[in-house]
Design an enzyme around this catalytic site. Structure first.
Site, PDB file in Angstrom:
ATOM      1  N   ARG A  53      24.178  61.873  87.070  1.00  0.00           N
ATOM      2  CA  ARG A  53      22.816  62.021  86.562  1.00  0.00           C
ATOM      3  C   ARG A  53      22.466  63.504  86.598  1.00  0.00           C
ATOM      4  NH1 ARG A  53      18.460  60.538  83.463  1.00  0.00           N
ATOM      5  NH2 ARG A  53      16.544  61.404  84.352  1.00  0.00           N
ATOM      6  N   GLU A  97      10.361  71.787  84.629  1.00  0.00           N
ATOM      7  CA  GLU A  97       9.070  71.102  84.708  1.00  0.00           C
ATOM      8  C   GLU A  97       8.409  71.001  83.331  1.00  0.00           C
ATOM      9  OE1 GLU A  97       6.673  68.889  86.758  1.00  0.00           O
ATOM     10  OE2 GLU A  97       7.787  70.258  88.058  1.00  0.00           O
ATOM     11  N   ARG A  99       9.464  69.520  80.614  1.00  0.00           N
ATOM     12  CA  ARG A  99      10.464  69.837  79.593  1.00  0.00           C
ATOM     13  C   ARG A  99      10.557  71.340  79.339  1.00  0.00           C
ATOM     14  NH1 ARG A  99       7.916  65.441  75.995  1.00  0.00           N
ATOM     15  NH2 ARG A  99       8.688  63.517  76.908  1.00  0.00           N
ATOM     16  N   ASP A 131      10.558  70.751  73.641  1.00  0.00           N
ATOM     17  CA  ASP A 131      11.554  70.635  74.714  1.00  0.00           C
ATOM     18  C   ASP A 131      12.397  71.902  74.718  1.00  0.00           C
ATOM     19  OD1 ASP A 131      13.494  69.963  76.563  1.00  0.00           O
ATOM     20  OD2 ASP A 131      13.818  67.950  75.789  1.00  0.00           O
ATOM     21  N   ARG A 133      14.427  72.795  77.378  1.00  0.00           N
ATOM     22  CA  ARG A 133      15.418  72.713  78.447  1.00  0.00           C
ATOM     23  C   ARG A 133      16.827  73.010  77.945  1.00  0.00           C
ATOM     24  NH1 ARG A 133      14.237  66.731  80.397  1.00  0.00           N
ATOM     25  NH2 ARG A 133      14.066  66.558  78.117  1.00  0.00           N
TER      26      ARG A 133
END
Length: 209
Positions: A53, A97, A99, A131, A133
């Protein structure tokens, strides 16, 4: 980005948790100084088909158990699944945090959502990326731990794409399905409709074995 060394292992220790005993590794990003965490369960020395994960930091969901999102529930389920499997890795990426917009803007986005906007619309209204990230740091942490092929726990196919190309093969995408509530229903619907997240019966994709 594929070849540059962007993380450094700082320390490691045994960490007993409510899900069982893990070894926690601290990694420092060489580009921005952020410290990230890898929680490792069992023997992953062969590096094959490791249950993984890669989790984005969410203070409100992970720590304060916000009902607005499913982040904390996904993290807990991932830890539980790895404990049940007897081996696996959770990589916890700091700086993700909201995205990638940060906590302050995230709370401002909450207010816009309360006024009727969805999560995507709120970010756009604030003039921010939907987003922002990146997952190169997560991929390099996994490589440092010796992971070569993995079963990735995610509902987000874009995360699979973001982790590809760093010398790690994704052999399977494992859904992380958590309860839908009145508080997170619209949030989850937006992720599915506007960000391509996959839920329920629509879980099979090109990464499934």
């Amino acid at each position: 980005m594929k070849t540059d060394k962007r993380v450094k292992r700082i320390s490691a220790a045994r960490l007993p948790t409510v899900w069982g005993s893990f070894v926690v590794y601290c990694y420092k990003s060489m580009s921005d100084g952020l410290e990230h965490v890898a929680m490792v369960k069992g023997d992953i020395e062969d590096g094959k088909d490791v249950l993984v994960r890669v989790h984005s930091e969410c203070l409100t969901g992970d720590i304060f158990k916000s009902a607005r999102c499913d982040c904390g529930n996904q993290l807990e389920l991932a830890m539980q699944k790895i404990e049940e499997a007897g081996r696996g890795v959770v990589v916890y990426l700091r700086g993700h945090e909201g995205r990638g917009i940060g906590l302050g803007y995230k709370l401002r986005a909450y207010n816009l959502q309360d006024d009727g906007l969805d999560t995507v619309q709120a970010n756009v209204e604030l003039g921010l990326p939907v987003d922002s990230r990146g997952y190169s740091v997560g991929a390099q942490i996994l490589k440092d731990l010796g992971v070569r092929t993995m079963k990735l726990m995610t509902n987000n196919p874009a995360k699979c794409v973001g982790l590809k190309g760093f010398g790690i093969e994704i052999t399977n995408r494992v859904p992380v399905l958590t309860p839908i509530t009145k508080d997170n229903k619209r949030y989850l619907e937006t992720k599915g409709a506007k960000m391509g997240h996959v839920y329920g019966a629509e879980t099979e994709d090109e990464y499934s074995s």
